[in-house]
Design a protein around this motif. Structure first.
Motif, PDB file in Angstrom:
ATOM      1  N   ASP A 243     -39.927  39.636 -10.454  1.00  0.00           N
ATOM      2  CA  ASP A 243     -41.188  40.346 -10.659  1.00  0.00           C
ATOM      3  C   ASP A 243     -40.974  41.668 -11.389  1.00  0.00           C
ATOM      4  N   MET A 244     -40.012  41.681 -12.316  1.00  0.00           N
ATOM      5  CA  MET A 244     -39.644  42.925 -12.985  1.00  0.00           C
ATOM      6  C   MET A 244     -40.429  43.181 -14.263  1.00  0.00           C
ATOM      7  N   GLU A 245     -41.086  42.165 -14.808  1.00  0.00           N
ATOM      8  CA  GLU A 245     -41.621  42.311 -16.157  1.00  0.00           C
ATOM      9  C   GLU A 245     -43.123  42.525 -16.218  1.00  0.00           C
ATOM     10  N   ARG A 246     -43.818  42.553 -15.094  1.00  0.00           N
ATOM     11  CA  ARG A 246     -45.250  42.786 -15.169  1.00  0.00           C
ATOM     12  C   ARG A 246     -45.528  44.286 -15.197  1.00  0.00           C
ATOM     13  N   GLY A 247     -46.794  44.633 -15.444  1.00  0.00           N
ATOM     14  CA  GLY A 247     -47.172  46.045 -15.506  1.00  0.00           C
ATOM     15  C   GLY A 247     -47.210  46.668 -14.117  1.00  0.00           C
TER      16      GLY A 247
ATOM     17  N   PHE B 268     -28.173  42.919 -12.562  1.00  0.00           N
ATOM     18  CA  PHE B 268     -27.948  42.222 -13.821  1.00  0.00           C
ATOM     19  C   PHE B 268     -29.262  41.877 -14.514  1.00  0.00           C
ATOM     20  N   LEU B 269     -30.322  41.657 -13.750  1.00  0.00           N
ATOM     21  CA  LEU B 269     -31.609  41.406 -14.379  1.00  0.00           C
ATOM     22  C   LEU B 269     -32.104  42.650 -15.103  1.00  0.00           C
ATOM     23  N   LEU B 270     -31.929  43.812 -14.502  1.00  0.00           N
ATOM     24  CA  LEU B 270     -32.261  45.055 -15.188  1.00  0.00           C
ATOM     25  C   LEU B 270     -31.449  45.186 -16.476  1.00  0.00           C
ATOM     26  N   LEU B 271     -30.167  44.890 -16.387  1.00  0.00           N
ATOM     27  CA  LEU B 271     -29.304  44.967 -17.567  1.00  0.00           C
ATOM     28  C   LEU B 271     -29.755  43.974 -18.631  1.00  0.00           C
ATOM     29  N   TYR B 272     -30.111  42.779 -18.210  1.00  0.00           N
ATOM     30  CA  TYR B 272     -30.551  41.742 -19.139  1.00  0.00           C
ATOM     31  C   TYR B 272     -31.831  42.177 -19.858  1.00  0.00           C
TER      32      TYR B 272
END
Length: 427
Positions: A45-49, A275-279
């Motif tokens: 759920d990292m990419e929503r506003g 790693f998702l943040l890094l990606y």
């Protein structure tokens, strides 16, 4: 006086400038809300506003008001029900408050309304990765597949309209007009002088046929002058662009994650969020960064993105297997002279007894001389073990290019990530 009326339709995002000015002004409040959102979100759920609230007291603006004193004239709006001197009936409802609302009033506490608005996905990620970069990114030598950049290389007679050089084209047109009109103007001037000389003669000596011939010639020459075009396709000039080879700034990031049995599900979730943040950071900010995913327990394996984040494979712990695999991949596919090399490793620090020394030797002798930057994140609330101690000696040898941080809980992920990849001052 001339009037210019802009009849263009309003753009779809006509308030974009005002919105960007607002985001810049309240950047501190928004970044605080973004950090809290990153810490509480799941890895999927990292990419929503994000919805952001700002206290109304912080968005107040200075206003001009009339001071006391002086002479003023005030015009107040009238109404249909009351005139000056009317007595107004007290509102019903009983009690001293005079209100008709539901519930009981309170004489304690205070508060302020908040201004709430939503960040789009792009704006949210902009704030998440603001001020971050890959450290020590360098331009490498020219490789076989050259990176080219179009550069100006003089003027050409051929090209597309978008590259037309207006100044040079008008200059060429003016030169052509001067060259084409000069002999015509010269002949016209001679004909007009001859006509004037003929007309100054005594009427008895004038030659009417000669006068008519000169007038016809003058008219023909004037038409030739008018026929010279203001600009011709021959005059057009275009900016010439050539592709100039550029040094390559390609980079590769190795994501190395420990999936051994000592890594609990909580530890693995924290590693995946890191790693998702890094990606997301690399995919959003760098077009020419490749990602290599490596999972390891007793054996290391290069995997794809899906398997890296969602596979449930587990086992013992031999960290050197992952470092050896990274070394082999670099030698086979990513020459250090042509690529910027980065490694990010996440582990709980647990390792086979004598393997930590092997890891230190691999890093110090083989990997670090070729890497731009190495980050090690240890996910544990306990005391550090042998792997951390061996890595400390590597950090002492390469202080600018080797970074180590500890993560205890999910709330530490984003602050540690920003610290590892913060923008450094240019040396």
């Amino acid at each position: 006086m001339s009037y210019f009326i802009d009849r263009r339709l309003n753009a779809r995002h006509k308030s974009e400038v005002n919105r960007q000015r607002f985001l810049d002004r309240y950047r501190t409040h928004i970044k605080r809300s973004v950090e809290e959102a990153v810490n509480r979100r799941s890895i999927t759920d990292m990419e929503r506003g994000e919805k952001v609230s700002i206290p109304s007291r912080d968005i107040s603006e200075p206003v001009f008001q009339h001071g006391q004193g002086g002479q003023r004239s005030i015009v107040s709006p009238g109404n249909k029900e009351f005139v000056e001197g009317d007595r107004l009936r007290r509102p019903g409802g009983g009690g001293g408050g005079g209100g008709a609302g539901e519930g009981n009033a309170s004489n304690q506490g205070e508060g302020t309304d908040e201004f709430a608005f939503s960040l789009t996905r792009e704006e949210f990620l902009d704030f998440v990765f603001d001020g971050l970069e890959l450290p020590h990114l360098e331009r490498k030598q020219l490789v076989d597949v050259e990176e080219v950049r179009p550069v100006r290389a003089g003027i050409s007679r051929e090209g597309v309209p978008a590259r037309m050089n207006i100044v040079r084209s008008m200059r060429e047109a003016q030169a052509r007009r001067i060259a084409m009109r000069a002999p015509i103007r010269r002949a016209l001037r001679e004909a007009m002088e001859a006509l004037e000389a003929e007309e100054r003669k005594d009427p008895v000596l004038r030659n009417p046929a000669r006068i008519a011939e000169l007038k016809t010639e003058i008219e023909r020459l004037e038409k030739r002058l008018e026929a010279v075009p203001f600009i011709d396709t021959y005059d057009l000039r275009y900016n010439n662009l050539i592709n100039q080879p550029q040094p390559s700034n390609k980079a590769v990031m190795f994501c190395v994650m420990d999936v051994s049995g000592s890594m609990t599900q909580s530890h693995k979730d924290i590693a995946k969020r890191f790693f998702l943040l890094l990606y997301l950071f690399l995919e959003r900010n760098y077009e020419k960064v490749e990602l290599v995913f490596v999972r390891h327990h007793t054996a290391a394996k290069e995997v794809d993105e899906e398997e890296f984040f969602y596979s449930r494979e587990t086992g013992g712990t031999i960290v050197s297997s992952a470092l050896s695999l990274v070394d082999e991949i670099i030698q086979d596919r990513y020459p250090a002279a042509q690529w910027n090399l980065y490694v990010a490793q996440a582990s709980d620090g647990d390792n086979w007894d004598d393997d930590s020394t092997t890891c230190r030797k691999l890093l110090a002798q083989s990997l670090m001389p070729r890497l731009q930057y190495y980050t090690y994140v240890e996910i544990t609330p306990h005391a550090h073990q042998a792997l951390w101690e061996e890595y400390e000696s590597v950090q002492a040898e390469f202080p600018e290019r080797f970074a180590m941080r500890q993560i205890v809980e999910a709330g530490d992920i984003y602050p540690v990530f920003r610290e590892l990849f913060r923008r450094r001052a240019k040396q």
